[in-house]
Design an enzyme around this catalytic site. Structure first.
Site, PDB file in Angstrom:
ATOM      1  N   TYR A 154       0.845  -1.201   0.000  1.00  0.00           N
ATOM      2  CA  TYR A 154       0.000   0.000   0.000  1.00  0.00           C
ATOM      3  C   TYR A 154       0.872   1.240   0.000  1.00  0.00           C
ATOM      4  O   TYR A 154       1.771   1.378   0.844  1.00  0.00           O
ATOM      5  CB  TYR A 154      -0.902   0.004   1.239  1.00  0.00           C
ATOM      6  CG  TYR A 154      -1.776   1.230   1.361  1.00  0.00           C
ATOM      7  CD1 TYR A 154      -2.832   1.444   0.482  1.00  0.00           C
ATOM      8  CD2 TYR A 154      -1.541   2.168   2.363  1.00  0.00           C
ATOM      9  CE1 TYR A 154      -3.636   2.579   0.601  1.00  0.00           C
ATOM     10  CE2 TYR A 154      -2.347   3.294   2.488  1.00  0.00           C
ATOM     11  CZ  TYR A 154      -3.379   3.495   1.605  1.00  0.00           C
ATOM     12  OH  TYR A 154      -4.173   4.611   1.720  1.00  0.00           O
ATOM     13  N   ASP A 254       9.210   2.809  -0.224  1.00  0.00           N
ATOM     14  CA  ASP A 254       8.174   3.487   0.551  1.00  0.00           C
ATOM     15  C   ASP A 254       8.413   3.129   2.007  1.00  0.00           C
ATOM     16  O   ASP A 254       8.048   2.044   2.461  1.00  0.00           O
ATOM     17  CB  ASP A 254       6.797   3.026   0.076  1.00  0.00           C
ATOM     18  CG  ASP A 254       5.664   3.619   0.903  1.00  0.00           C
ATOM     19  OD1 ASP A 254       5.937   4.284   1.923  1.00  0.00           O
ATOM     20  OD2 ASP A 254       4.493   3.395   0.543  1.00  0.00           O
ATOM     21  N   LYS A 282       4.717   9.749   8.545  1.00  0.00           N
ATOM     22  CA  LYS A 282       4.399   9.323   9.906  1.00  0.00           C
ATOM     23  C   LYS A 282       5.397   9.817  10.943  1.00  0.00           C
ATOM     24  O   LYS A 282       5.345  10.967  11.370  1.00  0.00           O
ATOM     25  CB  LYS A 282       4.228   7.797   9.957  1.00  0.00           C
ATOM     26  CG  LYS A 282       3.079   7.287   9.091  1.00  0.00           C
ATOM     27  CD  LYS A 282       2.751   5.852   9.376  1.00  0.00           C
ATOM     28  CE  LYS A 282       1.732   5.284   8.398  1.00  0.00           C
ATOM     29  NZ  LYS A 282       0.427   5.937   8.449  1.00  0.00           N
TER      30      LYS A 282
END
Length: 452
Positions: A154, A254, A282
């Site tokens: 994702y 990622d 994050k």
């Protein structure tokens, strides 16, 4: 024991969350501002946080392992983060200049020290924006229009990466030749037709697919750990780095989930493999919205307005809140805390202690649970089989894991049902003991009244 009975207990003990959701779903689409936030019969509505805990509208307290999907590496309202953000107001007097300010350079210097693959960076407002920008850079650099991504990985909610995130077996193709499956309505066919799907940890299949389609693939984008907890085989990752370099394909890591959580220098430090571009998010914002793209100078320079006065010769990238002072200050406080001797090592030790306790309880109660992960992230799998790829997740007994999640919530532990667990500096021995006590009560209940 039935899932429906567990959900009924959940609903009865949270009347205020139930009432709030009933109102919200009429004016907020689905009652949530993000589909991943929903679970049946309704998501818990939280009104307060404290260190490593969450408190809901009904006054229930939970040890928090969601941590805003891993963003809160130091826990809620850590003193160093509070101090840093308060200093922004005192020294700079604003939450956003919409222009360059000195803290951006401080963060850049920290990132270049921790991530040797970075020559330059650009800030964004989210991990989604970071992966989108990284792919735009790769496409511009190579002049090729297809991207390759791994099944089950994702990379945010934009069209080109919303392919084969959770594909069903009837549409996904074969193991050695997976097919792109759109994850959402409204995704133009162009993105499916310009996507190449790869099988994670299957080197022979990946090598063939990439070699056969190298003339059209601009980039391979991947999570070094699928979903943040299923690790890439080290040889697989090194082979991928070598092959993409040979074929002229940009390799993008990622690390929105894994940056600062597997090691302070991310999964690339853990594996000793340097990608061409990296997307961060994050943790690097310390609890505030942020994203970062870092990588090789010759690729990153494509976005520089110094390149040319012609817009057609520059990769466009901008954003009003990119690098805003609050996000940068909170992120700097977090990174500097993690760099202090012993702090990150203590978080790893706490994570390993908790995982060992959960694994021991599963063995004690003869239940097919195991923990899986690296660094400060792990998940609890309801299978004893090896899990190395997206398709291996089919071995997981989802109903058993879901039952465990509802029981854990009743016993004061929260990480949204079916979600991974993230640790923070705020999780000390008190929290670990309370968590293991909750796991023991939950597993004892499952053993006494098996799932039917």
């Amino acid at each position: 024991m039935k899932i429906s009975s567990l959900q009924a207990t959940f609903q009865q003990s949270r009347p205020n969350s139930a009432a709030f959701f009933e109102r919200a779903k009429h004016t907020i689409s689905g009652g949530v501002n993000g589909n991943l936030r929903y679970f049946a019969p309704f998501p818990i509505i939280f009104e307060k946080a404290d260190s490593a805990s969450l408190i809901d509208l009904d006054g229930h307290r939970y040890v928090d392992y969601l941590l805003s999907y891993g963003a809160l590496m130091l826990g809620h309202a850590h003193p160093e983060v509070l101090k840093a953000t308060q200093k922004v107001w005192e020294d700079q007097g604003t939450s956003s200049f919409g222009a360059t300010h000195p803290l951006e350079m401080e963060m850049t210097d920290e990132l270049l020290e921790l991530y040797p693959s970075f020559d330059q960076v650009r800030f964004t407002n989210s991990g989604l924006e970071a992966t989108l920008f990284a792919l735009r850079l790769a496409t511009a650099y190579t002049g090729k229009t297809h991207i390759a991504k791994f099944e089950g990985h994702y990379h945010g909610a934009h069209d080109h990466v919303l392919q084969s995130v959770n594909p069903t077996a009837d549409l996904a193709g074969t193991t050695d030749s997976p097919q792109p499956v759109p994850e959402s309505l409204g995704t133009p066919d162009y993105y499916r037709d310009h996507s190449v799907i790869l099988p994670f940890n299957d080197w022979n299949a990946c090598e063939k697919i990439l070699t056969d389609k190298a003339d059209r693939i601009s980039a391979v984008i991947m999570e070094p750990l699928l979903s943040g907890y299923i690790a890439a085989d080290p040889t697989f990752l090194k082979n991928l780095r070598e092959l993409t370099a040979q074929l002229g394909i940009i390799l993008i890591f990622d690390e929105v989930k894994t940056g600062f959580r597997i090691e302070v220098g991310g999964a690339q430090a853990f594996y000793g493999v340097e990608p061409d571009l990296t997307a961060l998010g994050k943790v690097v914002g310390g609890g505030f919205p942020i994203g970062v793209v870092g990588g090789k100078r010759e690729i990153m320079e494509l976005a520089s307005p110094l390149r040319s006065s012609k817009k057609s010769e520059v990769v466009f990238h901008s954003g009003t809140f990119n690098g805003n002072p609050l996000s940068i200050a909170a992120g700097l406080a977090t990174i500097r805390y993690l760099k202090q001797p012993g702090n990150f090592a203590q978080m790893i030790a706490s994570t390993n202690q908790l995982r060992a306790g959960i694994d021991a309880l599963a063995k004690q109660y003869d239940l097919p649970f195991q923990t899986l992960g690296e660094g400060t992230i792990f998940n609890v799998m309801a299978t004893q089989d090896s899990v190395e790829s997206y398709r291996d997740l089919g071995k997981n007994n989802n109903q058993l894991r879901l039952a465990l999640d509802y029981l854990l919530m009743e016993n004061g532990v929260y990480s949204k049902p079916m979600n991974r667990f993230s640790m923070s500096a705020a999780h000390g021995q008190t929290e670990i003991s309370a968590t293991l006590d909750a796991f023991e009560k939950s597993m004892a209940a499952l053993k006494q009244d098996p799932l039917v």
